[in-house]
Design a protein around this motif. Structure first.
Motif, mmCIF file in Angstrom:
data_model
loop_
_atom_site.group_PDB
_atom_site.id
_atom_site.type_symbol
_atom_site.label_atom_id
_atom_site.label_comp_id
_atom_site.label_asym_id
_atom_site.label_seq_id
_atom_site.Cartn_x
_atom_site.Cartn_y
_atom_site.Cartn_z
ATOM 1 N N GLY A 72 -4.782 0.853 10.378
ATOM 2 C CA GLY A 72 -3.452 0.412 10.788
ATOM 3 C C GLY A 72 -2.463 0.355 9.645
ATOM 4 O O GLY A 72 -1.269 0.112 9.860
ATOM 5 N N ARG A 73 -2.919 0.586 8.415
ATOM 6 C CA ARG A 73 -2.043 0.548 7.232
ATOM 7 C C ARG A 73 -1.750 1.972 6.768
ATOM 8 O O ARG A 73 -2.667 2.703 6.391
ATOM 9 C CB ARG A 73 -2.681 -0.259 6.098
ATOM 10 N N VAL A 74 -0.479 2.356 6.779
ATOM 11 C CA VAL A 74 -0.127 3.728 6.411
ATOM 12 C C VAL A 74 -0.520 4.031 4.969
ATOM 13 O O VAL A 74 -0.787 5.187 4.611
ATOM 14 C CB VAL A 74 1.384 3.984 6.652
ATOM 15 N N GLU A 75 -0.594 2.976 4.139
ATOM 16 C CA GLU A 75 -1.008 3.182 2.744
ATOM 17 C C GLU A 75 -2.413 3.763 2.668
ATOM 18 O O GLU A 75 -2.719 4.544 1.757
ATOM 19 C CB GLU A 75 -0.961 1.851 1.960
ATOM 20 N N ASP A 76 -3.264 3.396 3.616
ATOM 21 C CA ASP A 76 -4.639 3.921 3.604
ATOM 22 C C ASP A 76 -4.659 5.401 3.970
ATOM 23 O O ASP A 76 -5.463 6.173 3.440
ATOM 24 C CB ASP A 76 -5.517 3.107 4.559
ATOM 25 N N ALA A 77 -3.767 5.823 4.880
ATOM 26 C CA ALA A 77 -3.656 7.251 5.193
ATOM 27 C C ALA A 77 -3.124 8.010 3.984
ATOM 28 O O ALA A 77 -3.580 9.122 3.683
ATOM 29 C CB ALA A 77 -2.739 7.463 6.397
ATOM 30 N N ALA A 78 -2.159 7.429 3.286
ATOM 31 C CA ALA A 78 -1.597 8.067 2.096
ATOM 32 C C ALA A 78 -2.653 8.205 1.005
ATOM 33 O O ALA A 78 -2.786 9.266 0.371
ATOM 34 C CB ALA A 78 -0.405 7.255 1.583
ATOM 35 N N ARG A 79 -3.415 7.139 0.809
ATOM 36 C CA ARG A 79 -4.466 7.164 -0.213
ATOM 37 C C ARG A 79 -5.519 8.225 0.134
ATOM 38 O O ARG A 79 -6.001 8.942 -0.742
ATOM 39 C CB ARG A 79 -5.094 5.762 -0.304
ATOM 40 N N ALA A 80 -5.843 8.337 1.416
ATOM 41 C CA ALA A 80 -6.819 9.342 1.844
ATOM 42 C C ALA A 80 -6.283 10.745 1.616
ATOM 43 O O ALA A 80 -6.999 11.617 1.094
ATOM 44 C CB ALA A 80 -7.153 9.137 3.323
ATOM 45 N N LEU A 81 -5.032 10.997 1.976
ATOM 46 C CA LEU A 81 -4.456 12.337 1.809
ATOM 47 C C LEU A 81 -4.369 12.733 0.341
ATOM 48 O O LEU A 81 -4.478 13.912 0.009
ATOM 49 C CB LEU A 81 -3.072 12.402 2.459
ATOM 50 N N GLU A 82 -4.234 11.746 -0.549
ATOM 51 C CA GLU A 82 -4.175 12.059 -1.982
ATOM 52 C C GLU A 82 -5.480 12.660 -2.496
ATOM 53 O O GLU A 82 -5.506 13.260 -3.571
ATOM 54 C CB GLU A 82 -3.813 10.806 -2.780
ATOM 55 N N ARG A 83 -6.560 12.549 -1.720
ATOM 56 C CA ARG A 83 -7.822 13.200 -2.111
ATOM 57 C C ARG A 83 -7.751 14.712 -1.929
ATOM 58 O O ARG A 83 -8.610 15.440 -2.435
ATOM 59 C CB ARG A 83 -8.990 12.640 -1.289
ATOM 60 N N LEU A 84 -6.741 15.199 -1.195
ATOM 61 C CA LEU A 84 -6.631 16.631 -0.888
ATOM 62 C C LEU A 84 -5.417 17.299 -1.508
ATOM 63 O O LEU A 84 -5.329 18.529 -1.505
ATOM 64 C CB LEU A 84 -6.588 16.833 0.636
ATOM 65 N N VAL A 85 -4.457 16.520 -2.018
ATOM 66 C CA VAL A 85 -3.211 17.081 -2.564
ATOM 67 C C VAL A 85 -2.919 16.448 -3.915
ATOM 68 O O VAL A 85 -3.284 15.290 -4.157
ATOM 69 C CB VAL A 85 -2.014 16.861 -1.608
ATOM 70 N N PRO A 86 -2.218 17.160 -4.819
ATOM 71 C CA PRO A 86 -1.907 16.583 -6.123
ATOM 72 C C PRO A 86 -0.626 15.739 -6.151
ATOM 73 O O PRO A 86 -0.192 15.318 -7.215
ATOM 74 C CB PRO A 86 -1.763 17.821 -7.023
ATOM 75 N N GLN A 87 -0.032 15.477 -4.983
ATOM 76 C CA GLN A 87 1.210 14.724 -4.930
ATOM 77 C C GLN A 87 0.960 13.219 -4.786
ATOM 78 O O GLN A 87 -0.112 12.790 -4.336
ATOM 79 C CB GLN A 87 2.087 15.213 -3.763
ATOM 80 N N ASP A 88 1.965 12.419 -5.144
ATOM 81 C CA ASP A 88 1.931 10.973 -4.988
ATOM 82 C C ASP A 88 2.389 10.648 -3.562
ATOM 83 O O ASP A 88 3.586 10.535 -3.292
ATOM 84 C CB ASP A 88 2.859 10.314 -6.017
#
Length: 383
Positions: A72-88
């Motif tokens: 339910g926390r968008v920060e967790d989706a962002a943190r997960a996506l950072e495992r696949l992309v070099p962006q912040d």
């Protein structure tokens, strides 16, 4: 411009296919879809109209994906996506979006994409030819943290050009207050849409995700404005080339790193060596080494000295008569806004400085050109 090569696969149609045909669109295969390459006005007029007024593009072939965090926390989706992309991705504020790349273990680019923070989830737009592979990639790596929703029931329309804001403002009250890379849910003509102030032309403009069943009505409403003209793939390609923007599979692919592709600006300092969260994405060792020590080659802009267009695939040489090729053109054609040919390609970094004279092989002749600054046409994004 990449046309489909698999002649056996049946072409898919976007929700605007019938409208394209009714408007006289010349339909061609593109990334597995039957798409309009131009309308009766022709590529040149469509290109110049977009630069001067407003052009309407069907980009519904692109992939739209929602990344919903299980916590339910968008920060967790962002943190997960950072495992696949070099962006912040964590730094993308709600209501904003950012350009990113999926990378592989060798630091190459699997695809480039847009990532928006909608407050409770992330909204991704990926390339048409890569959308099935991208969705599989997300499911393989992020399913533990996120629900991955393919939004196949939505169309995508781009409205681009200096009069795009005034055209959209008649239908969307939020449009005038949006700035470049703002993104989020907004009503357009009473329809529930996702709107971003972005595009692929170098012009100010918007991309509008709309329920598929409402796409034709919205497109027709926009086209009722005399400032708005339908624009095909041909002008979309010449506009993005003048803007110095990469086309996946041509200017970037699995063999090019973001640094080689001159996309350093897209990788925030927080993900680089010495940053808050360096590395942690596929190919990080190679990509960070390119940041720290440089890459051996680089994507550059090219301006021909003559009038002959230098097309994709043309070999590049350091000398007018002798020597082996040192690079290759990855995109090239005529720039209608400049009334001159423009191109992009890869050359050794040692020969990538602005003004460096090179030669392109065109019909067995080596034609002179120079490394030139990009974009070739100044962008007009609303900052």
């Amino acid at each position: 411009m990449m046309l489909s090569t698999d002649n056996h696969a049946p072409l898919r149609r976007t929700p605007l296919y019938g409208l394209h045909v009714s408007l006289g669109g010349k339909m061609v295969p593109f990334a597995g879809y039957d798409m309009p390459v131009q309308y009766p006005a022709g590529v040149l007029k469509e290109h110049l109209h977009t630069r001067a007024s407003a052009g309407l593009f069907d980009v519904s072939h692109m992939g739209q994906i929602a990344l919903r965090p299980k916590s339910g926390r968008v920060e967790d989706a962002a943190r997960a996506l950072e495992r696949l992309v070099p962006q912040d991705i964590l730094a993308i504020a709600p209501g904003r979006q950012r350009y990113a790349q999926f990378t592989n273990a060798d630091g190459g680019i699997l695809d480039d994409l847009m990532v928006a923070n909608f407050g409770d989830h992330l909204f991704l737009v990926v390339n048409a030819a890569r959308k099935d592979a991208d969705e599989a990639h997300l499911r393989a790596h992020l399913s533990g943290d996120c629900v991955i929703d393919s939004l196949a029931d939505r169309a995508l329309i781009a409205l681009q050009g200096p009069k795009a804001e005034s055209a959209l403002a008649k239908l969307c009250a939020a449009a005038p207050s949006m700035t470049f890379m703002d993104a989020g849910p907004h009503e357009v003509a009473g329809l529930p849409c996702f709107v971003s102030r972005s595009g692929y032309t170098g012009e100010d403009g918007f991309e509008i995700s709309v329920p598929a069943g409402d796409a034709e009505r919205l497109a027709k409403t926009l086209l009722e404005n005399p400032d708005v003209m339908p624009i095909g793939l041909g002008a979309r390609d010449s506009l993005r080339l003048e803007a110095g923007l990469c086309l996946y599979g041509h200017d970037i692919d699995t063999t090019t790193t973001p640094v080689e592709a001159a996309l350093e600006w897209s990788v925030q300092k927080s993900r680089r060596t010495g940053g808050m969260r360096p590395g942690g994405f596929p190919g990080a060792e190679k990509i960070l080494a390119h940041f720290d020590h440089g890459a051996s080659r680089r994507r550059v802009g090219l301006r021909a000295e003559g009038r002959a267009p230098v097309r994709e695939g043309a070999l590049l040489f350091a000398d007018a008569t002798v020597g082996e090729p040192i690079g290759k053109v990855t995109s090239g054609g005529f720039g209608p806004s400049l009334n001159a040919p423009v191109a992009m390609g890869y050359v050794p970094t040692s020969q990538s400085a602005l003004g460096t004279k090179l030669f392109a092989e065109v019909r067995s002749q080596r034609l002179p050109l120079q490394v030139a600054a990009m974009p070739f046409v100044k962008n007009t994004y609303k900052r």
